[in-house]
Design an enzyme around this catalytic site. Structure first.
Site, short mmCIF file in Angstrom:
data_model
loop_
_atom_site.label_atom_id
_atom_site.label_comp_id
_atom_site.label_asym_id
_atom_site.label_seq_id
_atom_site.Cartn_x
_atom_site.Cartn_y
_atom_site.Cartn_z
N SER A 120 1.02 -0.75 4.06
CA SER A 120 -0.12 0.06 4.50
C SER A 120 0.33 1.41 5.03
CB SER A 120 -0.90 -0.70 5.55
OG SER A 120 -0.03 -1.33 6.43
N HIS A 141 -1.70 0.17 -2.68
CA HIS A 141 -2.22 -0.28 -1.39
C HIS A 141 -3.66 -0.77 -1.53
CE1 HIS A 141 -3.41 0.71 3.01
NE2 HIS A 141 -3.03 -0.54 2.88
N GLU A 153 -5.01 2.57 -3.24
CA GLU A 153 -4.27 3.83 -3.13
C GLU A 153 -2.99 3.70 -3.95
OE1 GLU A 153 -5.34 5.46 1.36
OE2 GLU A 153 -3.70 4.04 1.16
N ASN A 191 -5.73 4.42 5.94
CA ASN A 191 -5.31 3.91 7.24
C ASN A 191 -5.12 5.02 8.26
OD1 ASN A 191 -5.42 1.20 6.79
ND2 ASN A 191 -3.24 0.96 6.37
N1 3HC Z 1 -12.44 -12.34 3.28
C1 3HC Z 1 -12.70 -12.43 1.95
N2 3HC Z 1 -13.90 -12.10 1.43
C2 3HC Z 1 -14.87 -11.72 2.28
C3 3HC Z 1 -14.66 -11.62 3.67
C4 3HC Z 1 -13.37 -11.95 4.16
N3 3HC Z 1 -13.08 -11.89 5.45
N4 3HC Z 1 -15.82 -11.20 4.25
C5 3HC Z 1 -16.72 -11.05 3.26
N5 3HC Z 1 -16.13 -11.36 2.09
C6 3HC Z 1 -16.73 -11.32 0.76
C7 3HC Z 1 -17.92 -12.23 0.62
O1 3HC Z 1 -17.53 -13.54 0.25
C8 3HC Z 1 -18.66 -11.56 -0.51
O2 3HC Z 1 -17.96 -11.85 -1.71
P1 3HC Z 1 -18.72 -12.06 -3.09
O3 3HC Z 1 -19.33 -10.71 -3.40
O4 3HC Z 1 -17.65 -12.45 -4.02
O5 3HC Z 1 -19.73 -13.09 -2.85
C9 3HC Z 1 -18.45 -10.07 -0.24
O6 3HC Z 1 -17.28 -10.01 0.60
C10 3HC Z 1 -19.60 -9.41 0.49
O7 3HC Z 1 -19.80 -10.17 1.67
P2 3HC Z 1 -21.16 -10.27 2.47
O8 3HC Z 1 -22.30 -9.96 1.54
O9 3HC Z 1 -21.19 -11.54 3.24
O10 3HC Z 1 -20.99 -9.21 3.60
P3 3HC Z 1 -21.16 -7.67 3.65
O11 3HC Z 1 -22.04 -7.10 2.62
O12 3HC Z 1 -21.46 -7.47 5.06
O13 3HC Z 1 -19.68 -7.13 3.35
C11 3HC Z 1 -17.50 -6.49 3.93
C12 3HC Z 1 -18.58 -7.58 4.05
C13 3HC Z 1 -17.14 -6.32 2.47
C14 3HC Z 1 -16.29 -7.01 4.71
C15 3HC Z 1 -18.08 -5.15 4.55
O14 3HC Z 1 -18.50 -5.37 5.86
C16 3HC Z 1 -17.07 -4.03 4.56
O15 3HC Z 1 -16.91 -3.30 3.59
N6 3HC Z 1 -16.37 -3.83 5.73
C17 3HC Z 1 -15.33 -2.83 5.87
C18 3HC Z 1 -14.01 -3.43 5.47
C19 3HC Z 1 -12.86 -2.44 5.60
O16 3HC Z 1 -12.95 -1.41 6.25
N7 3HC Z 1 -11.72 -2.78 4.97
C20 3HC Z 1 -10.52 -1.95 5.04
C21 3HC Z 1 -9.70 -2.35 6.22
S1 3HC Z 1 -8.17 -1.43 6.32
C22 3HC Z 1 -7.11 -2.26 5.31
O17 3HC Z 1 -7.41 -3.30 4.79
C23 3HC Z 1 -5.79 -1.63 5.05
C24 3HC Z 1 -4.66 -2.51 5.46
O18 3HC Z 1 -3.46 -1.85 5.16
C25 3HC Z 1 -4.68 -2.87 6.93
#
Ligand code: 3HC
Length: 351
Positions: A120, A141, A153, A191
């Site tokens: 990351s 990424h 990325e 990030n």
């Molecule tokens: N793990 C796996 N899948 C998940 C999940 C989790 N924790 N939470 C939700 N999902 C899946 C659901 O199963 C669903 O999958 P499907 O389309 O196959 O059925 C899909 O995500 C959509 O879920 P929901 O409809 O229940 O929920 P939302 O519409 O609220 O979406 C979210 C959930 C996609 C997590 C949304 O809230 C979001 O986009 N959040 C922001 C996430 C973010 O910022 N990610 C980047 C983080 S930084 C990073 O990862 C970088 C690294 O280097 C640290």
């Protein structure tokens, strides 16, 4: 060349198992590697559970789900990957751990293997050197949850060839992702923006005595992010977040300081969704006036960092916004959102 056939994924944590699912869903035979048999079994279960969840939702047929599950196998050593067309490293976000894996890559992988790191924000150039074949190493990424978030990325190390970058772009597309090319810098693009905003919100919440639920409600209702920084920390993994912010603090200074709330959580072993525990948040809570400053700090920091990334040409302005939309689910990217709100991006938080 479009990659197809065999993918190796090293590290069977949350990210590695989600990437293994993506490869198998695209038709590749995937070998998921972890030296810890317990972690490997859990990772294989996690990857297969994604197929089962999609089957239950009617998004995959039984045959498709069975096919995906059948294309994922486990192994305990990188030596099992010698025939892979591509290998993606997704071990824990610590340089010494990754360097050992890249040294093994140098010894054990075929000369034509595309070698990618899902780091990351650690230096792709340094990892590439450790593999002893820096021209074939690239950053790929993914974002949590990797089976869902559309962004990847693509980061070129100092010696990565054009052909390798193109192969990485094609691989990301074949896995259903939108690749964005990002210039190498600590934290890369998303990030840098997201972690900066998250730790800013943590520090503000701590100093203003705002609890995680109220802080998250303020952010989720106060701008284009889909969820608040405390719930997002639980999703990403609090140990991973602490390690990224500590590295970025070393690279950029105190604006990335993780603050006590995060450090205390990690010290107490509460790492978020992967361990159970983590910040206590209620995603349905309404926003309160008292917590509004947390939201202002969160978006101010994100805008400032996004503007800095554009200025430094880490990516062009359009890609900065696109990356936050596709990698972090923002409805509008930070720069476009600032413009729409009349916020002067040079007059937000300090960079
Ligand atoms: N793990 C796996 N899948 C998940 C999940 C989790 N924790 N939470 C939700 N999902 C899946 C659901 O199963 C669903 O999958 P499907 O389309 O196959 O059925 C899909 O995500 C959509 O879920 P929901 O409809 O229940 O929920 P939302 O519409 O609220 O979406 C979210 C959930 C996609 C997590 C949304 O809230 C979001 O986009 N959040 C922001 C996430 C973010 O910022 N990610 C980047 C983080 S930084 C990073 O990862 C970088 C690294 O280097 C640290």
């Amino acid at each position: 060349m479009v990659e197809s056939g065999a993918l190796g994924v090293v590290g069977a944590g949350v990210m590695g198992s989600e990437i293994a699912f993506l490869g198998a869903a695209a038709g590749d035979h995937v070998t998921l590697v972890d030296t810890d048999p317990g972690a490997l079994a859990a990772g294989l279960d996690r990857a297969r559970a994604i197929a089962q969840r999609r089957l239950a939702k009617g998004r995959l047929t039984e045959d498709e789900a069975r096919g995906i599950e059948g294309r994922i196998r486990g192994a305990e050593s990188v030596s099992a990957l010698s025939d892979c067309a591509a290998v993606i490293e997704a071990v824990s976000e610590r340089m010494e751990v990754k360097l050992a894996v890249f040294e093994a890559f140098g010894e054990q992988l075929g000369a034509d293997t595309l070698v990618a790191s899902n780091t990351s924000g650690l230096s792709i150039t340094d990892l590439a050197q450790a593999a002893g074949r820096p021209q074939s190493v690239v950053g790929l990424h993914f974002f949590n949850p990797a089976s869902v978030m559309p962004l990847v990325e693509v980061i070129r190390g100092a010696q990565t060839t054009d052909a390798v970058v193109d192969r990485a772009v094609e691989l990301a597309k074949r896995y259903g992702k939108t690749p964005v090319r990002v210039r190498e810098c600590p934290g890369f693009l998303v990030n840098r923006v997201l972690v900066r905003a998250m730790v800013e919100a943590y520090r503000e919440a701590e100093s203003a005595g705002v609890d995680p639920t109220a802080a998250d409600a303020a952010v989720a209702h106060g701008g284009p992010a889909p969820m608040g920084p405390f719930a997002l920390g639980n999703l990403v993994g609090l140990d991973t977040l602490l390690s990224i912010s500590t590295q970025l603090e070393g690279a950029y200074g105190p604006r990335f300081s993780p603050g006590r709330l995060l450090a205390d959580m990690v010290e107490s072993g509460n790492l978020g969704a992967k361990s159970g525990g983590g910040f206590d948040v209620d995603p349905d809570a309404p926003p309160t006036k008292a917590a509004a400053p947390v939201s202002q700090r969160y978006y101010g920091a994100a805008i400032a960092e996004a503007a800095a990334c554009a200025r430094e040409q880490i990516a062009d302005r359009r890609d900065v916004d696109l990356a936050l939309q596709l990698g972090a689910g923002w409805e509008t990217g930070p720069l476009a959102w600032a413009a729409s709100q009349g916020i002067d991006e040079t007059d937000t938080a300090e960079v």
